[in-house]
Design an enzyme around this catalytic site. Structure first.
Site, PDB file in Angstrom:
ATOM      1  CG  ASP A 201      -6.654 -20.035  19.032  1.00  4.16           C
ATOM      2  OD1 ASP A 201      -5.774 -20.328  19.863  1.00  4.16           O
ATOM      3  OD2 ASP A 201      -6.654 -18.966  18.387  1.00  4.16           O
TER       4      ASP A 201
ATOM      5  CG  ASP B 112      -0.228 -16.608  19.191  1.00  2.93           C
ATOM      6  OD1 ASP B 112      -0.566 -17.535  18.422  1.00  2.93           O
ATOM      7  OD2 ASP B 112      -1.031 -15.813  19.696  1.00  2.93           O
TER       8      ASP B 112
ATOM      9  CD  GLU C  64      -5.045 -20.505  25.903  1.00  3.77           C
ATOM     10  OE1 GLU C  64      -5.880 -19.606  25.681  1.00  3.77           O
ATOM     11  OE2 GLU C  64      -4.534 -21.195  25.030  1.00  3.77           O
TER      12      GLU C  64
HETATM   13  C1  GLC Z   1      -4.457 -16.773  18.422  1.00  6.47           C
HETATM   14  C2  GLC Z   1      -3.862 -18.068  17.884  1.00  6.47           C
HETATM   15  C3  GLC Z   1      -3.390 -17.865  16.463  1.00  6.47           C
HETATM   16  C4  GLC Z   1      -4.561 -17.376  15.620  1.00  6.47           C
HETATM   17  C5  GLC Z   1      -5.146 -16.103  16.201  1.00  6.47           C
HETATM   18  C6  GLC Z   1      -6.395 -15.654  15.468  1.00  6.47           C
HETATM   19  O1  GLC Z   1      -3.482 -15.814  18.520  1.00  6.47           O
HETATM   20  O2  GLC Z   1      -2.829 -18.548  18.693  1.00  6.47           O
HETATM   21  O3  GLC Z   1      -2.854 -19.044  15.954  1.00  6.47           O
HETATM   22  O4  GLC Z   1      -4.139 -17.160  14.310  1.00  6.47           O
HETATM   23  O5  GLC Z   1      -5.483 -16.321  17.564  1.00  6.47           O
HETATM   24  O6  GLC Z   1      -7.374 -16.621  15.505  1.00  6.47           O
END
Ligand code: GLC
Length: 784
Positions: A404, A491, A407
């Site tokens: 995650d 998200d 980017e």
């Molecule tokens: C980011 C991710 C989401 C995750 C959050 C906490 O917002 O896109 O899916 O739950 O981080 O890790």
């Protein structure tokens, strides 16, 4: 106004044009054309694949190995002819003809029927300080798809699409930049179709007729214009060639096609155990549980919270006993923590693995662990190290990694929202430290690759440290991300609008070579209603990656929290997903071998039917199964377009003759589903998780008509499929007025499925059974 991330100095300087062709040189598979000030190389890589490279100097940059997996020289030579006239240079392959106008370098392609496409417009190619661009015509009735991860509907005509990865928090239908940057699209009109892969990792942008209606433009802030033109005309052919260039997905473990449950966060071992128990007690199938950031100790990657997850190995082992795989999240931001015995920070610092600024000081931003530093995944040594770090997770049984914030996302803490925003410095050196090799550069060139390279390091680490296939998920990526990872659309929100755009988003990902994709079912941010959740689970059944997820501080979003009615709907559609796994797994094999999408817009199979060009709210799961979901509250009826051919209602068996429009009745319990005539859909019994029991019974549902289907199977979890340890079965269906013959070919390949009873159901006609030992079987059904 915060400064726009990645925005580079622009200029209003006029574009410089190329001028006239002054010299022509032909080599084995290239034609070099030079003008007074610049240079154009056309490479003929296949009968339907042309690479065009333009440099506003006489030099070309070294080849970059990051996205295109096949070097120009590796393509098998194809015949082509070059002819020069006073005004043109013509290049002819077996499929297309290319014509270059000598006075201005304008390039036009023609198909066999002499229809022009990808035709240069305006000045053709131009450059100015720091930017190079190309312009081409938009033909009448031409539509544009792909572009990687994009919000909104299917067709991107009249839109500007920027390729620059960002944390696209709070995105909506108007958002431009997203988590993924995939500079690829396809342009389709009846009988004609071509794809463009804009081979630049720098900031780049497509303008599809927004600035000048009738003209599309590609621009990069890199020093050259480099694009691959892929002739189809079918989308399937375009994708086949595009994924030859950028790679295809490896087969994921079959369990990854089951249902995944996630939340930010199931914050302790107790909560996770309860969750797993609920699934099993309520008989709702589930294969995977994801652990979000709170499993870590203070958001330090590759650690566990000793309070909340005191014995992760035991937990993961117990989950495995109950048939669950565990996936853990990993972020790239490593907590900046000198002299605290945090091994990841210490090793990274000691070996100089973190990105430094141009002046040599360590770059840091703020993410979950507050002050954080970022590995330079462009370097092979860093990739190795990061890959090996996964071992601490796989050693205790973790079966997949969720990458995650890559980017990379950087927060503006500690300054607060109104404060100065920290950006990843574009001039930070990356790649082989200080080296002169082809992969030493600055962040400006490789920003878009950060997520892809992290996913690659993760995939390769898992390959080294687990003896079987693993699941990899990433939020950010670039062209070719399909080689390393599945992708989810970040998200999203618990809104009907987000349910609605999820299908065209995933279809455009599939049309960009990335087949293993999904959206958070129920919506990540916000609270779903029971009705929204039920409809979303129906649609989610179609997502190649079927994962429910929700954010911190939102209401819980598990299938049972909305009461019995919603729970029953969720169970029914998750059950259907599991029954369809043999069919869906075959689609994954097709994606792995041909680059075909798993979830497809109708235009994929009906590219000459203009009715499908903007049809975004119906999808095909593979070639045969079409869904027309409901994505609005209070709606029980919807219009459904059925293209040419005979279609059957999945639920009632009723048949329709396309092309036609029908009104489908879709009460909350029902998502309208249709099947094409002559289709074969292999199905298995409902299981609570993938290998709950051996597959000793299967059902082939077949619909009258004429068709051919290839059914793929393997053990679902080892890599031996690469050595032909799989089973392929050709199934043919022939129907005439009074009978249908179904021929199931002999099994091919080295893998032997368990001995089993197969029921062949000719829908609306009857059933026959046989004991399958891989032999050829021919079944006759008489229509009454
Ligand atoms: C980011 C991710 C989401 C995750 C959050 C906490 O917002 O896109 O899916 O739950 O981080 O890790």
């Amino acid at each position: 106004m915060p400064q726009y991330f990645g925005k580079l100095p622009t200029t209003n300087q006029p574009w410089t044009t190329i001028g006239a062709v002054q010299s022509i040189n032909q080599n084995e598979s290239t034609i070099d054309l030079s003008s007074e000030n610049s240079h154009l190389i056309i490479s003929i890589l296949a009968a339907n694949l042309i690479r065009v490279r333009f440099s506003p100097t006489t030099e070309f940059l070294p080849r970059r190995p990051w996205a295109v997996t096949v070097d120009d020289a590796e393509w098998e030579k194809v015949p082509f002819a070059v002819q020069e006239t006073d005004t043109t240079v013509e290049i002819k392959t077996e499929q297309i003809r290319l014509c270059v106008q000598k006075h201005n370098f304008h390039l036009t392609c023609f198909d066999k029927a002499e229809r022009p496409f990808a035709q240069d417009a305006d000045i053709g190619i131009g450059w100015r300080l720091g930017a190079v661009a190309g312009w081409k015509q938009i033909a009448a009735n031409e539509h544009f798809y792909g572009f990687g991860e994009r919000t909104g509907f299917l067709d991107k005509l009249s839109q500007v699409k920027t390729n620059w990865t960002i944390d696209a928090l709070d995105y909506d239908a108007l958002s431009d930049e997203m988590y993924q940057a995939i500079p690829f699209f396809m342009a389709l009109r009846p009988e004609v179709g071509y794809g463009i892969f804009f081979n630049t990792t720098f900031w780049s942008q497509f303008d599809i007729g927004a600035e000048h209606p009738g003209v599309w433009k590609m621009e990069t802030r890199g020093g050259e214009l480099d694009y691959y033109m892929i002739y189809g005309p079918q989308p399937a052919q375009i994708l086949r060639t595009y994924t030859q260039l950028t790679g295809r997905m490896p087969l994921p473990p079959k369990w990854a096609l089951g249902y995944h449950q996630c939340r930010w966060s199931y914050e302790s071992e107790i909560v996770v155990r309860e969750l797993a128990q609920e699934f099993r007690q309520r008989r709702i199938p589930c294969d995977v549980i994801h652990l979000d950031i709170d499993y870590m100790r203070g958001y330090r990657v590759f650690t566990w919270s000793p309070q909340r997850f005191s014995d992760p190995k035991k937990l993961i082992g117990d989950l495995a006993q109950a048939g669950f795989k565990t996936v853990t999240i990993i972020d790239p931001g490593v907590k900046y923590e000198p002299e605290a015995n945090y091994h990841v920070f210490d090793q990274g610092l000691e070996n100089d693995y973190f990105v430094r600024q141009a002046d040599g000081t360590l770059f840091h931003g703020y993410v979950w662990p507050e002050k954080a530093v970022f590995p330079d995944f462009l370097r092979p040594d860093v990739q190795n190290w990061w890959g090996d770090l996964q071992k601490s997770l796989t050693d205790i049984g973790v079966a997949g990694i969720w990458n995650d914030m890559n980017e990379p996302a950087i927060d503006n803490r500690p300054f607060g929202d109104a404060g100065e925003k920290i950006w990843f410095p574009l001039d930070a050196p990356q790649g082989d430290a200080g080296g002169e090799t082809a992969s030493s550069t600055t962040h400006r060139e490789v920003h878009n690759l950060y997520g892809l390279m992290m996913a690659q390091a993760c995939y390769q680490g898992l390959e080294r440290h687990r003896k079987e296939r693993s699941f990899v998920l990433t939020r950010s990526g670039y062209a070719g991300v399909q080689r390393w990872s599945s992708v989810w659309m970040g998200d999203n929100q618990s809104l009907w609008e987000h349910l609605e755009i999820s299908l065209p988003m995933l279809c455009n990902m599939g049309l960009s070579g990335v087949g293993f994709v999904g959206c958070d079912i129920g919506g990540f941010a916000g609270n779903a209603t029971a009705e929204l959740f039920a409809r979303w689970m129906q649609v989610g059944m179609l997502y190649p990656l079927m994962r429910g997820h929700s954010a911190m501080s939102t209401a819980r979003h598990e299938p049972w929290v909305f009461g019995d009615r919603t729970e029953n709907i969720c169970r029914e559609y998750i059950n259907l997903r599991y029954q369809l796994l043999p069919y869906i797994y075959t689609l994954f094999w097709e994606a792995a071998t041909t680059g075909a999408p798993i979830l497809r817009p109708l235009l994929y199979h009906f590219p000459n039917d203009s009715q499908t060009y903007t049809l975004y709210d119906q999808v095909l799961l593979g070639p045969s199964l079409m869904a027309a979901p409901v994505y609005r509250p209070g709606v029980e009826y919807r219009a459904v377009y059925l293209p040419a051919g005979t279609w059957f209602d999945w639920w009632s068996g009723e048949s329709y003759q396309g092309p036609t429009q029908i009104l489908a009745h879709a009460p909350l319990e029902k998502m309208p589903l249709y099947v094409r005539s002559g289709a074969v859909i292999p199905m298995q019994p409902v299981m609570q998780y993938l290998d709950e029991f051996p597959l000793t019974e299967m059902r082939f549902r077949v619909w009258p008509g004429n068709g051919e289907y290839i059914f793929y199977e393997d053990d679902g979890h080892t890599f031996t499929y690469i050595q032909q340890n799989y089973s392929l079965r050709k199934i043919s269906v022939f129907t005439n007025t009074d009978q249908t013959i179904i021929e199931i070919g002999e099994r091919e390949g080295k893998w032997t499925p368990p001995q089993r009873e197969i029921t062949v159901e000719l829908v609306g006609v009857g059933e026959q059974h046989f004991s399958d030992v891989g032999q050829k079987v021919s079944l006759r059904f008489t229509h009454t």
